[in-house]
Design a protein around this motif. Structure first.
Motif, PDB file in Angstrom:
ATOM      1  N   PRO A  88       0.808  -1.216   0.000  1.00 41.06           N
ATOM      2  CA  PRO A  88       0.000   0.000   0.000  1.00 41.06           C
ATOM      3  C   PRO A  88       0.846   1.274   0.000  1.00 41.06           C
ATOM      4  O   PRO A  88       0.316   2.370  -0.096  1.00 41.06           O
ATOM      5  CB  PRO A  88      -0.821  -0.118   1.296  1.00 41.06           C
ATOM      6  CG  PRO A  88       0.028  -0.966   2.188  1.00 41.06           C
ATOM      7  CD  PRO A  88       0.756  -1.915   1.274  1.00 41.06           C
ATOM      8  N   ASP A  89       2.178   1.131   0.088  1.00 45.06           N
ATOM      9  CA  ASP A  89       3.068   2.274   0.219  1.00 45.06           C
ATOM     10  C   ASP A  89       4.284   2.060  -0.683  1.00 45.06           C
ATOM     11  O   ASP A  89       4.699   0.929  -0.910  1.00 45.06           O
ATOM     12  CB  ASP A  89       3.512   2.387   1.685  1.00 45.06           C
ATOM     13  CG  ASP A  89       4.291   3.658   1.972  1.00 45.06           C
ATOM     14  OD1 ASP A  89       4.275   4.586   1.147  1.00 45.06           O
ATOM     15  OD2 ASP A  89       4.927   3.716   3.044  1.00 45.06           O
ATOM     16  N   GLU A  90       4.850   3.137  -1.183  1.00 49.71           N
ATOM     17  CA  GLU A  90       6.066   3.049  -2.007  1.00 49.71           C
ATOM     18  C   GLU A  90       7.251   3.748  -1.336  1.00 49.71           C
ATOM     19  O   GLU A  90       8.251   4.037  -1.989  1.00 49.71           O
ATOM     20  CB  GLU A  90       5.807   3.614  -3.403  1.00 49.71           C
ATOM     21  CG  GLU A  90       4.857   2.750  -4.206  1.00 49.71           C
ATOM     22  CD  GLU A  90       4.627   3.249  -5.626  1.00 49.71           C
ATOM     23  OE1 GLU A  90       5.290   4.213  -6.066  1.00 49.71           O
ATOM     24  OE2 GLU A  90       3.747   2.666  -6.310  1.00 49.71           O
ATOM     25  N   THR A  91       7.153   4.013  -0.039  1.00 52.27           N
ATOM     26  CA  THR A  91       8.253   4.640   0.691  1.00 52.27           C
ATOM     27  C   THR A  91       9.211   3.560   1.158  1.00 52.27           C
ATOM     28  O   THR A  91       8.890   2.787   2.059  1.00 52.27           O
ATOM     29  CB  THR A  91       7.730   5.440   1.900  1.00 52.27           C
ATOM     30  OG1 THR A  91       6.769   6.388   1.440  1.00 52.27           O
ATOM     31  CG2 THR A  91       8.873   6.150   2.612  1.00 52.27           C
ATOM     32  N   VAL A  92      10.364   3.488   0.526  1.00 52.49           N
ATOM     33  CA  VAL A  92      11.365   2.473   0.844  1.00 52.49           C
ATOM     34  C   VAL A  92      12.275   2.992   1.951  1.00 52.49           C
ATOM     35  O   VAL A  92      12.805   4.102   1.872  1.00 52.49           O
ATOM     36  CB  VAL A  92      12.181   2.104  -0.409  1.00 52.49           C
ATOM     37  CG1 VAL A  92      13.347   1.196  -0.065  1.00 52.49           C
ATOM     38  CG2 VAL A  92      11.281   1.451  -1.451  1.00 52.49           C
ATOM     39  N   CYS A  93      12.431   2.184   3.004  1.00 50.16           N
ATOM     40  CA  CYS A  93      13.367   2.458   4.098  1.00 50.16           C
ATOM     41  C   CYS A  93      14.402   1.343   4.061  1.00 50.16           C
ATOM     42  O   CYS A  93      14.231   0.300   4.708  1.00 50.16           O
ATOM     43  CB  CYS A  93      12.644   2.488   5.438  1.00 50.16           C
ATOM     44  SG  CYS A  93      11.389   3.759   5.535  1.00 50.16           S
ATOM     45  N   PRO A  94      15.480   1.527   3.278  1.00 50.70           N
ATOM     46  CA  PRO A  94      16.417   0.437   3.023  1.00 50.70           C
ATOM     47  C   PRO A  94      17.304   0.116   4.218  1.00 50.70           C
ATOM     48  O   PRO A  94      17.678   1.005   4.980  1.00 50.70           O
ATOM     49  CB  PRO A  94      17.258   0.970   1.870  1.00 50.70           C
ATOM     50  CG  PRO A  94      17.245   2.454   2.069  1.00 50.70           C
ATOM     51  CD  PRO A  94      15.878   2.768   2.624  1.00 50.70           C
ATOM     52  N   ASN A  95      17.636  -1.165   4.365  1.00 46.78           N
ATOM     53  CA  ASN A  95      18.664  -1.544   5.337  1.00 46.78           C
ATOM     54  C   ASN A  95      20.013  -1.527   4.623  1.00 46.78           C
ATOM     55  O   ASN A  95      20.111  -1.132   3.459  1.00 46.78           O
ATOM     56  CB  ASN A  95      18.343  -2.892   6.006  1.00 46.78           C
ATOM     57  CG  ASN A  95      18.520  -4.092   5.094  1.00 46.78           C
ATOM     58  OD1 ASN A  95      18.916  -3.988   3.939  1.00 46.78           O
ATOM     59  ND2 ASN A  95      18.216  -5.260   5.619  1.00 46.78           N
TER      60      ASN A  95
END
Length: 138
Positions: free
Chosen positions: A95-102
């Protein structure tokens, strides 16, 4: 010492609200692009492993998870070391396209399937994308 048996892994081609799909580049695939995913832990159901890997690697929750295809990678030269993987691949939505990468994720892109085919994709992701485009939209 590496295990002497195939390692089960999960991954997914995920569609966001824009209709684009997520691809990522990690150091483990030596510059090749793929999809988020990883190893299944002992006693962990496959879909639970998929949800965990997406939370850990890109901070996304998944919905509408569907099995896509099973692939095998035996000492794939695109991977950074010789391994024997069983890739359990899915299609899913976020539902979201905000990527919080590790730390594993070097780059990411939300792209159309046609755009994704122009990236240097690893063989597993190229096969998954082929299954996706052969079926039409997810």
């Amino acid at each position: 010492m590496e295990p002497k048996y195939p390692i089960p892994t999960v991954g997914a081609l995920v569609k966001g609200p824009s209709g684009r799909v997520l691809i990522v580049k990690t150091s483990k695939w030596q510059g090749w692009w793929g999809v988020p995913g990883g190893k299944v832990e002992w006693g962990e159901p496959l879909e639970a492993a998929l949800q965990r890997e997406f939370r850990e690697e890109v901070g996304l929750e998944l919905a509408n998870i569907r099995f896509a295809l099973l692939l095998e990678g035996v000492f794939d030269p695109q991977f950074y070391k010789p391994m024997h993987f069983l890739f359990v691949n899915y299609f899913a939505e976020s539902p979201d396209e905000t990527v919080c990468p590790n730390q594993e994720i070097l780059e990411w892109a939300w792209v159309t399937p046609e755009e994704a085919l122009r990236y240097p994709l690893n063989n597993i992701t190229r096969a998954l994308l082929g299954a996706y485009t052969g079926r039409g939209a997810i």
